[in-house]
Design a protein around this motif. Structure first.
Motif, mmCIF file in Angstrom:
data_model
loop_
_atom_site.group_PDB
_atom_site.id
_atom_site.type_symbol
_atom_site.label_atom_id
_atom_site.label_comp_id
_atom_site.label_asym_id
_atom_site.label_seq_id
_atom_site.Cartn_x
_atom_site.Cartn_y
_atom_site.Cartn_z
ATOM 1 N N LEU A 161 15.950 -0.490 6.515
ATOM 2 C CA LEU A 161 14.581 -0.923 6.272
ATOM 3 C C LEU A 161 13.670 0.300 6.259
ATOM 4 O O LEU A 161 14.043 1.372 6.730
ATOM 5 N N TYR A 162 12.467 0.134 5.715
ATOM 6 C CA TYR A 162 11.455 1.189 5.777
ATOM 7 C C TYR A 162 10.075 0.570 5.654
ATOM 8 O O TYR A 162 9.927 -0.611 5.302
ATOM 9 N N TYR A 163 9.039 1.374 5.977
ATOM 10 C CA TYR A 163 7.646 0.940 5.843
ATOM 11 C C TYR A 163 7.125 1.500 4.529
ATOM 12 O O TYR A 163 7.090 2.719 4.330
ATOM 13 N N ALA A 164 6.727 0.616 3.611
ATOM 14 C CA ALA A 164 6.502 1.012 2.225
ATOM 15 C C ALA A 164 5.282 1.905 1.975
ATOM 16 O O ALA A 164 5.387 2.897 1.245
ATOM 17 N N PRO A 165 4.081 1.618 2.503
ATOM 18 C CA PRO A 165 2.942 2.493 2.198
ATOM 19 C C PRO A 165 3.204 3.918 2.693
ATOM 20 O O PRO A 165 3.498 4.132 3.862
ATOM 21 N N ASP A 166 3.082 4.881 1.782
ATOM 22 C CA ASP A 166 3.468 6.252 2.126
ATOM 23 C C ASP A 166 2.442 7.256 1.611
ATOM 24 O O ASP A 166 2.664 7.928 0.607
ATOM 25 N N PRO A 167 1.300 7.394 2.300
ATOM 26 C CA PRO A 167 0.319 8.406 1.896
ATOM 27 C C PRO A 167 0.947 9.800 1.886
ATOM 28 O O PRO A 167 1.952 10.051 2.563
ATOM 29 N N SER A 168 0.347 10.711 1.135
ATOM 30 C CA SER A 168 0.872 12.077 1.090
ATOM 31 C C SER A 168 0.885 12.712 2.473
ATOM 32 O O SER A 168 1.697 13.592 2.754
ATOM 33 N N SER A 169 -0.007 12.253 3.346
ATOM 34 C CA SER A 169 -0.083 12.797 4.704
ATOM 35 C C SER A 169 0.784 12.018 5.681
ATOM 36 O O SER A 169 0.577 12.111 6.900
ATOM 37 N N GLN A 170 1.793 11.271 5.181
ATOM 38 C CA GLN A 170 2.528 10.356 6.047
ATOM 39 C C GLN A 170 3.253 11.054 7.183
ATOM 40 O O GLN A 170 3.540 10.427 8.210
#
Length: 510
Positions: free
Chosen positions: A152-161
């Motif tokens: 699984l993963y957390y989808a929203p991925d800002p460039s600063s993640q």
């Protein structure tokens, strides 16, 4: 606090107008005494040297020292701090990792910065329900790392993640590369717990797919710390797809690349991510990350397809054909996972890479309908010449979320002001074509002027009514995101040349 601008700081920044809120009824010394009853001594910062790191967020052009920084580590401590500040009319500004890009975490001079940095625990992972309960100080990327063992993963991925925190993501409704297909933060949060300005702990949303009553969960996403302090978040987790592959297409013209974006979507493909970089961004990213980008291209598109083996194979053929029909000079498909990661490494590194091209850069954020990408890219090129400032474009092309990076030197007199005017024109272009002045960075104090253009007085009255329902004393992050209707009326009566330099916080901001 009145409406007069504050004195300039020793950083050479220009005044920031303090918002008008109720008069503080306690002095700094007395407030510190009361705060020491709530938190340990190491959780209080009040000397100038210790306060300096908190004077701005990543949009460092806007600076102001807070009165006190407090770093609680329990929800009960947050509640007690909020009750104390509410009782004495002390403004409170919530702060996460400080990676925000609109000045949203800028302090006020007689206010408290409440840092959530010590709320760093992942409280629960439920692989069957595909959810995780996390504290607001948990880094975005840390969620995906913690649940990877469950595929699984957390989808929203800002460039600063790698640095930004989930509490800040909720406050700004952050996006990222994969939000075209999987949604923004608001689409990936099931439940939040917030502490209100008067210290009440309330839960918005539920563990179920839906909950009764008004959708206050959606309201808190993107509220920029103006309605409550986020102290716990339940996020939705997404299965890692069976296969993910990236197509890189190079173009000799940015407008052709803009057309290709719309054509991919029109072909019935919803990519996992669809990103664009122009020549300046390509060259900077390649020099920094050395991933094999074609540095002679005027623009590249990175299009990631994910899903089952069969559907990815079919979609890659469609995307490659579409790119070539739109005039791509080169189309590559990542040969393996290592090359796929390399393509994204360059994109994720683009912001810091561009930072090597000039002493400063100003990162804008606006959203437009995809069909207008060719026009907007052309107009930005014209404005770059008009303002004599270089601009690098690296952005979420699939959902029209622009991130132009305007290069400048703050040490050159007048160059920051010219940069702000250029950025304001870009936001006006977004409004012109039916878009928005923000996609994921928020309004903060950076875009208050453009809020005058996007919304009318009637709409702003309703925004303030919502704010008043949660925060009747206007103590939470005052002066951010929503200008007053009165100021909008005054702004609209000004000559055009004055509008370019007037902000809601004073004659100029820096």
């Amino acid at each position: 606090m009145g409406d007069e601008p504050l004195d300039k700081t020793d950083h050479g920044t220009t005044p920031i107008r303090e918002p008008a809120v109720a008069k503080v009824t306690i002095d700094k010394a007395a407030l510190l005494v009361r705060l020491r009853e709530i938190v340990t001594p190491d959780a209080l910062l009040f000397d100038e040297e210790a306060l300096r790191p908190y004077e701005c967020d990543a949009l460092s052009a806007y600076r102001r020292l807070p009165m006190i920084v407090v770093l609680p580590s329990t929800i009960e401590a947050v509640q007690a701090i909020m009750r104390l500040c509410y009782q004495h009319n002390v403004p409170v500004i919530a702060r996460g990792a400080g990676t925000g890009l609109s000045g949203g975490a800028t302090p006020v001079g007689n206010g408290v910065v409440l840092s959530l940095a010590r709320f760093m625990s992942i409280l629960n992972i439920d692989p069957e329900a595909r959810t995780a309960v996390v504290q607001p100080g948990v880094r975005n990327l840390a969620i995906s790392q913690a649940v990877a063992q469950h595929r699984l993963y957390y989808a929203p991925d800002p460039s600063s993640q790698i640095a930004c925190t989930i509490g800040g993501n909720v406050a700004e409704n952050s996006g990222g590369v994969h939000c075209l297909k999987y949604g923004l933060t608001v689409h990936n949060v099931r439940k939040v717990k917030i502490v209100t300005m008067d210290g009440e702990l309330i839960t918005l949303g539920s563990d179920a797919l839906d909950s009764s009553g008004y959708d206050l969960l959606a309201l808190i996403n993107g509220s920029e710390g103006m309605l409550g302090i986020v102290v716990e978040v339940t996020v939705k987790l997404t299965p890692i797809p069976e296969r993910a592959q990236v197509v890189l297409a190079a173009f000799d013209d940015v407008e052709k690349a803009g057309v290709a974006v719309g054509e991919v979507i029109a072909a019935g493909i919803i990519p996992g991510g669809l990103e664009m970089m122009d020549k300046l961004a390509i060259q900077a990213a390649e020099a920094f990350a050395q991933v094999g980008y074609p540095t002679d291209a005027e623009a590249i598109l990175l299009c990631e397809l994910d899903g089952t083996n069969e559907e990815v194979s079919e979609q890659i053929l469609i995307v490659r054909d579409t790119m070539q029909q739109c005039g791509a000079t080169e189309v590559r498909t990542a040969r393996d996972e290592a090359e796929r990661e390399a393509f994204w490494k360059g994109r994720k590194a683009a912001f810091p890479a561009v930072g090597r091209l000039a002493p400063d850069y100003y990162c804008m954020d606006g959203t437009i309908p995809r069909k207008h990408l060719p026009y907007i890219l052309r107009r930005m090129g014209e404005l770059s010449v008009e303002y004599d400032l270089r601009v690098a474009n690296v952005f979420h092309a699939g959902d029209g979320n622009l991130h132009p990076l305007i290069l400048y030197d703050a040490n050159v007199p007048g160059e920051l002001e010219r940069t702000e005017a250029f950025g304001g024109k870009i936001l006006e272009l977004c409004i012109e074509v039916g878009g928005s002045i923000t996609g994921e960075h928020g309004v903060g104090i950076e875009k208050l002027t453009q809020m005058h253009l996007q919304f009318g007085n009637e709409e702003l009255v309703q925004f303030h009514a919502v704010k008043h329902a949660f925060d009747p004393k206007a103590l939470l992050n005052p002066g951010k995101a929503v200008p007053t209707p009165k100021r909008c009326s005054e702004y609209r009566q000004l000559p055009t040349q004055d509008k370019e330099c007037l902000s809601d916080h004073g004659d100029k901001q820096a």
